[in-house]
Scaffold this active site. Structure first.
Site, PDB file in Angstrom:
ATOM      1  N   CYS B 117      -7.808 -13.713  34.352  1.00 36.49           N
ATOM      2  CA  CYS B 117      -7.534 -13.451  35.586  1.00 36.49           C
ATOM      3  C   CYS B 117      -7.112 -12.073  35.879  1.00 36.49           C
ATOM      4  O   CYS B 117      -6.883 -11.462  36.986  1.00 36.49           O
ATOM      5  CB  CYS B 117      -6.603 -14.419  36.250  1.00 36.49           C
ATOM      6  SG  CYS B 117      -7.240 -16.225  36.072  1.00 36.49           S
ATOM      7  N   HIS B 252      -4.851 -12.150  42.482  1.00 34.23           N
ATOM      8  CA  HIS B 252      -5.598 -13.131  41.872  1.00 34.23           C
ATOM      9  C   HIS B 252      -5.340 -14.249  42.833  1.00 34.23           C
ATOM     10  O   HIS B 252      -4.112 -15.015  43.024  1.00 34.23           O
ATOM     11  CB  HIS B 252      -5.109 -13.406  40.231  1.00 34.23           C
ATOM     12  CG  HIS B 252      -5.757 -14.616  39.797  1.00 34.23           C
ATOM     13  ND1 HIS B 252      -7.029 -14.481  39.888  1.00 34.23           N
ATOM     14  CD2 HIS B 252      -5.349 -15.577  39.262  1.00 34.23           C
ATOM     15  CE1 HIS B 252      -7.430 -16.043  39.434  1.00 34.23           C
ATOM     16  NE2 HIS B 252      -6.218 -16.475  38.956  1.00 34.23           N
ATOM     17  N   ASN B 282     -10.839 -20.731  42.382  1.00 33.26           N
ATOM     18  CA  ASN B 282     -10.346 -19.925  41.464  1.00 33.26           C
ATOM     19  C   ASN B 282     -11.562 -19.410  40.372  1.00 33.26           C
ATOM     20  O   ASN B 282     -11.642 -20.261  39.572  1.00 33.26           O
ATOM     21  CB  ASN B 282      -9.248 -20.415  40.609  1.00 33.26           C
ATOM     22  CG  ASN B 282      -8.632 -19.412  39.655  1.00 33.26           C
ATOM     23  OD1 ASN B 282      -9.096 -18.407  39.345  1.00 33.26           O
ATOM     24  ND2 ASN B 282      -7.426 -19.693  39.274  1.00 33.26           N
TER      25      ASN B 282
END
Lengths: 108, 326
Positions: B117, B252, B282
């Site tokens: 990430c 993120h 995500n």
């Protein structure tokens, strides 16, 4: 979730009157700090008492993670998942007792 | 290199698999409280690769959109960086496969970075540094992940969070989204908190080994709440900026709950912290470029300063300032 947002907004974690009724006179300062923290950040669905559990106040699994993080930040005591399981910590009074023990031990 | 030829983001594109995993199926399988996935996780749908679909397929589709849209031609690419944790093969790198399939010249430097990430920030920093050092005019950074390939289908904590996807970022000398100094970091003491144990040299792929993603959600939450604000402030200090100098903080896109918790803790106004994960979820290293693209890309953000902050598996983190020319 159905969180009731009527109850207590903007109470600081240092407030000395986070609990209502008889609890306010009889519970430990640490329980009161936990109650203030809950009121400030999580808008619980009912007034916190010493016997309240996070779940009974309407906190879901994510809120509980956040609550424990907030406790660690505000009171300097980490409460691991293992400790919660081993000591069967459930109510605010349980958490407060553990926090007080750790605080005393740290001052040692 | 003067400011006018400094490396900058010139264009963005993204790509997703066709297969959709919607909330209805997840509610039925796992029995979450009604509204939990929308209100707390913040995701309506995630896209997942089919059995014959690999990360290079997503990467090629995202990059091809840039070429088809006229942002660049394959023969212009001097540098190709692919950021992925789900490469097609153990070797060669996915970047080699993507270079060939895109028709990018063999004179192009191409390699993978294995970051999650925080990978987009690492990738921008690496690409920008190599452009400066080697005088490259044009670079292509492709972030692509397919966590569906490593997620435990019975894990109610991770399955709703992650989606597969890719993003391609074109960097040009003199590109509008000028890259500032980055702040990057690592703390391997948290390696076990988000891990796929099997399939590497420690535990080669053997039947019965744990080759699925394992996440300690509480540890990751605590890490994010502590490290992301520090990373932001370190990055701002490196660029001689204050929080007030930044128009948008794009974090993120882990989950709505995490972003709202972070936003509240950092006392940032909601309009300065976009939440853009409803469609796709995500996507690991791609959430930052996808968010940038969905906010309109560099053309819509002209004259604004954006701070990008990634954090996650490693544990690893990074922040970078992007100042978009007016």
């Amino acid at each position: 979730m159905g969180l009731d947002r009527r109850y207590h907004r903007g109470v600081s974690a240092s407030s000395k009157s986070a609990l209502e009724g008889p609890d306010a006179m009889t519970t430990s300062p640490t329980v009161q700090k936990l109650a203030a923290l809950l009121n400030e950040k999580f808008h619980p669905s009912a007034p916190p008492t010493a016997q309240s559990t996070p779940k009974s106040l309407g906190l879901d699994s994510l809120d509980v993670i956040n609550f424990l993080f907030s406790v660690e930040e505000a009171l300097g005591v980490a409460i691991s998942d293992e400790v919660i399981a081993e000591r069967k910590l459930s109510s605010l009074a349980d958490f407060a007792r553990y926090i007080d023990e750790q605080t005393v031990a740290a001052k040692g | 290199m003067d400011t006018s030829s400094a490396p900058g983001i010139a264009a963005l594109a993204s790509a997703f698999p066709a297969q959709v995993l919607g909330n209805a199926e997840l509610y039925e399988r796992f029995g979450y409280d009604p509204g939990f996935l929308e209100r707390k996780i913040g995701i309506e749908r995630r896209y997942v690769c089919g059995p014959d679909e690999a990360v290079s397929d997503l990467a090629v589709r995202a990059a091809s959109k840039l070429f088809e849209g006229g942002a660049a031609r394959p023969e212009e690419i001097d540098l190709l960086v692919v950021c992925t944790q789900n490469p097609d093969y153990k070797l060669p790198t996915t970047a080699n496969l993507v270079q060939h399939r895109l028709g990018v010249p063999t004179t192009c430097a191409a390699f993978d970075i294995n970051q999650g990430c925080s990978g987009y920030v690492y990738g921008l920093s690496i690409a920008g540094a190599m452009m400066r050092a080697n005088g490259y005019a044009t670079a292509l950074l492709v972030t692509a992940d397919a966590y569906s390939k490593v997620i435990d289908a019975e894990d109610r904590d991770t399955l709703p969070l992650f989606g597969d996807g890719a993003a391609a970022t074109l960097l040009r000398a003199g590109g509008a989204g000028r890259l500032g100094a980055a702040s990057l970091g690592s703390d391997g003491s948290g390696a076990n908190e988000l891990i796929v144990r099997g399939g590497g040299s420690r535990h080669p792929a053997v039947e019965g080994r744990d080759d699925r993603l394992r996440m300690n959600g509480r540890a990751i939450f605590n890490f994010m709440m502590r490290q992301a604000p520090r990373s932001v402030d370190e990055c701002l200090a490196r660029n001689a900026l204050r929080r007030d100098d930044v128009d948008l903080f794009i974090f993120h896109q882990a989950s709505r709950y995490m972003l709202e918790s972070l936003r509240t803790a950092m006392k940032l106004d909601p309009e300065r912290v976009p939440i853009v994960l409803e469609d796709g979820g995500n996507t690991v290293s791609s959430t930052l470029p996808i968010a940038l693209e969905r906010l309109g890309g560099v053309s819509a953000l002209r004259g604004r300063r954006v701070l990008l902050c990634g954090f996650g598996v490693g544990l690893s983190w990074g922040s970078i300032v992007v100042t978009i020319a007016g």
